[in-house]
Design a protein around this motif. Structure first.
Motif, PDB file in Angstrom:
ATOM      1  N   UNK A 163      13.699   2.186  -9.353  1.00  0.00           N
ATOM      2  CA  UNK A 163      12.705   3.172  -8.976  1.00  0.00           C
ATOM      3  C   UNK A 163      13.426   4.421  -8.507  1.00  0.00           C
ATOM      4  N   UNK A 164      12.872   5.578  -8.795  1.00  0.00           N
ATOM      5  CA  UNK A 164      13.475   6.826  -8.372  1.00  0.00           C
ATOM      6  C   UNK A 164      12.534   7.645  -7.515  1.00  0.00           C
ATOM      7  N   UNK A 165      13.102   8.529  -6.709  1.00  0.00           N
ATOM      8  CA  UNK A 165      12.331   9.433  -5.867  1.00  0.00           C
ATOM      9  C   UNK A 165      12.099  10.723  -6.644  1.00  0.00           C
ATOM     10  N   UNK A 166      10.843  11.073  -6.851  1.00  0.00           N
ATOM     11  CA  UNK A 166      10.481  12.318  -7.516  1.00  0.00           C
ATOM     12  C   UNK A 166      10.349  13.417  -6.471  1.00  0.00           C
ATOM     13  N   UNK A 167       9.670  13.097  -5.385  1.00  0.00           N
ATOM     14  CA  UNK A 167       9.486  14.029  -4.275  1.00  0.00           C
ATOM     15  C   UNK A 167       9.182  13.218  -3.026  1.00  0.00           C
ATOM     16  N   UNK A 168       9.238  13.862  -1.894  1.00  0.00           N
ATOM     17  CA  UNK A 168       8.924  13.155  -0.654  1.00  0.00           C
ATOM     18  C   UNK A 168      10.099  13.144   0.293  1.00  0.00           C
ATOM     19  N   UNK A 181       0.801  -1.226   0.000  1.00  0.00           N
ATOM     20  CA  UNK A 181       0.000   0.000   0.000  1.00  0.00           C
ATOM     21  C   UNK A 181       0.836   1.280   0.000  1.00  0.00           C
ATOM     22  N   UNK A 182       1.967   1.285   0.693  1.00  0.00           N
ATOM     23  CA  UNK A 182       2.817   2.479   0.726  1.00  0.00           C
ATOM     24  C   UNK A 182       3.393   2.760  -0.661  1.00  0.00           C
ATOM     25  N   UNK A 183       3.810   1.714  -1.358  1.00  0.00           N
ATOM     26  CA  UNK A 183       4.334   1.877  -2.705  1.00  0.00           C
ATOM     27  C   UNK A 183       3.239   2.363  -3.654  1.00  0.00           C
ATOM     28  N   UNK A 184       2.082   1.735  -3.588  1.00  0.00           N
ATOM     29  CA  UNK A 184       0.963   2.134  -4.456  1.00  0.00           C
ATOM     30  C   UNK A 184       0.575   3.584  -4.201  1.00  0.00           C
ATOM     31  N   UNK A 185       0.567   4.000  -2.935  1.00  0.00           N
ATOM     32  CA  UNK A 185       0.213   5.381  -2.600  1.00  0.00           C
ATOM     33  C   UNK A 185       1.268   6.360  -3.114  1.00  0.00           C
ATOM     34  N   UNK A 202      16.704  -2.576  -3.701  1.00  0.00           N
ATOM     35  CA  UNK A 202      17.514  -3.714  -3.236  1.00  0.00           C
ATOM     36  C   UNK A 202      16.909  -5.013  -3.752  1.00  0.00           C
ATOM     37  N   UNK A 203      15.596  -5.121  -3.678  1.00  0.00           N
ATOM     38  CA  UNK A 203      14.912  -6.320  -4.179  1.00  0.00           C
ATOM     39  C   UNK A 203      15.071  -6.445  -5.691  1.00  0.00           C
ATOM     40  N   UNK A 204      14.949  -5.317  -6.387  1.00  0.00           N
ATOM     41  CA  UNK A 204      15.115  -5.349  -7.838  1.00  0.00           C
ATOM     42  C   UNK A 204      16.531  -5.783  -8.213  1.00  0.00           C
ATOM     43  N   UNK A 205      17.521  -5.230  -7.549  1.00  0.00           N
ATOM     44  CA  UNK A 205      18.905  -5.585  -7.891  1.00  0.00           C
ATOM     45  C   UNK A 205      19.139  -7.085  -7.695  1.00  0.00           C
ATOM     46  N   UNK A 206      18.613  -7.639  -6.619  1.00  0.00           N
ATOM     47  CA  UNK A 206      18.763  -9.079  -6.380  1.00  0.00           C
ATOM     48  C   UNK A 206      18.090  -9.880  -7.499  1.00  0.00           C
ATOM     49  N   UNK A 207      16.895  -9.470  -7.891  1.00  0.00           N
ATOM     50  CA  UNK A 207      16.183 -10.168  -8.965  1.00  0.00           C
ATOM     51  C   UNK A 207      16.919 -10.013 -10.295  1.00  0.00           C
ATOM     52  N   UNK A 208      17.418  -8.814 -10.575  1.00  0.00           N
ATOM     53  CA  UNK A 208      18.164  -8.589 -11.817  1.00  0.00           C
ATOM     54  C   UNK A 208      19.427  -9.432 -11.846  1.00  0.00           C
ATOM     55  N   UNK A 230      10.805   8.772   4.377  1.00  0.00           N
ATOM     56  CA  UNK A 230      10.002   7.553   4.263  1.00  0.00           C
ATOM     57  C   UNK A 230       9.908   7.084   2.816  1.00  0.00           C
ATOM     58  N   UNK A 231       9.780   8.020   1.879  1.00  0.00           N
ATOM     59  CA  UNK A 231       9.730   7.659   0.457  1.00  0.00           C
ATOM     60  C   UNK A 231      11.093   7.140   0.012  1.00  0.00           C
ATOM     61  N   UNK A 232      12.172   7.791   0.436  1.00  0.00           N
ATOM     62  CA  UNK A 232      13.514   7.326   0.080  1.00  0.00           C
ATOM     63  C   UNK A 232      13.774   5.921   0.629  1.00  0.00           C
ATOM     64  N   UNK A 233      13.333   5.664   1.852  1.00  0.00           N
ATOM     65  CA  UNK A 233      13.522   4.331   2.439  1.00  0.00           C
ATOM     66  C   UNK A 233      12.735   3.278   1.663  1.00  0.00           C
ATOM     67  N   UNK A 234      11.526   3.619   1.252  1.00  0.00           N
ATOM     68  CA  UNK A 234      10.705   2.706   0.462  1.00  0.00           C
ATOM     69  C   UNK A 234      11.384   2.393  -0.870  1.00  0.00           C
ATOM     70  N   UNK A 235      11.857   3.424  -1.545  1.00  0.00           N
ATOM     71  CA  UNK A 235      12.529   3.253  -2.835  1.00  0.00           C
ATOM     72  C   UNK A 235      13.798   2.428  -2.667  1.00  0.00           C
ATOM     73  N   UNK A 236      14.577   2.697  -1.640  1.00  0.00           N
ATOM     74  CA  UNK A 236      15.797   1.920  -1.395  1.00  0.00           C
ATOM     75  C   UNK A 236      15.487   0.447  -1.190  1.00  0.00           C
ATOM     76  N   UNK A 237      14.445   0.155  -0.418  1.00  0.00           N
ATOM     77  CA  UNK A 237      14.077  -1.243  -0.153  1.00  0.00           C
ATOM     78  C   UNK A 237      13.644  -1.942  -1.442  1.00  0.00           C
ATOM     79  N   UNK A 238      12.860  -1.260  -2.251  1.00  0.00           N
ATOM     80  CA  UNK A 238      12.410  -1.854  -3.517  1.00  0.00           C
ATOM     81  C   UNK A 238      13.595  -2.059  -4.446  1.00  0.00           C
TER      82      UNK A 238
END
Length: 123
Positions: free
Chosen positions: A45-50, A26-30, A63-69, A53-61
């Protein structure tokens, strides 16, 4: 040879992206709906504004993307950055009207009804 690599990377990129899109929290979707985050040509994913909390969310995502890639690139026998770039092309193409994405010149744009502006190397 290059077309074959691009095709296999494109297919693998879609397979990697699909679970990530399906498992949005939900935090990502919001943040995405609010235009605080957007897709980038490098596949992350990049931070446009925020705030933090937004930076932490983007960093976590990311990290997951890099592992999958990393897993997918190794399985395909391609460079991780090449795999991530192709995934970025696909994720930008999959954005919906109103969502943010980064153009090749580095500016953030809001997707309209037409096709997004992507890097000329995107297939």
């Amino acid at each position: 040879m290059t077309a074959r690599i691009a095709a296999s990377v494109s297919l693998a990129a879609l397979l990697v992206a699909a679970p990530a899109l399906a498992q949005r929290d939900p935090a990502y979707a919001a943040a995405r709906a609010a235009g605080q985050v957007g897709e980038q040509p490098d596949g992350y994913l990049g931070v446009v504004s925020g705030g933090a909390d937004v930076r932490a969310l983007v960093n976590a995502i990311n990290i997951q993307r890099k592992a999958a890639y990393t897993r997918s690139a190794q399985a395909q026998g391609v460079a991780i950055d090449q795999f991530a770039f192709t995934t970025g092309c696909n994720l930008i193409q999959q954005t919906r009207a109103g969502e943010k994405y980064r153009t090749p010149d580095g500016s953030w744009q809001t997707r309209g009804a037409g096709a997004p502006t992507r890097d000329s190397r995107c297939v």
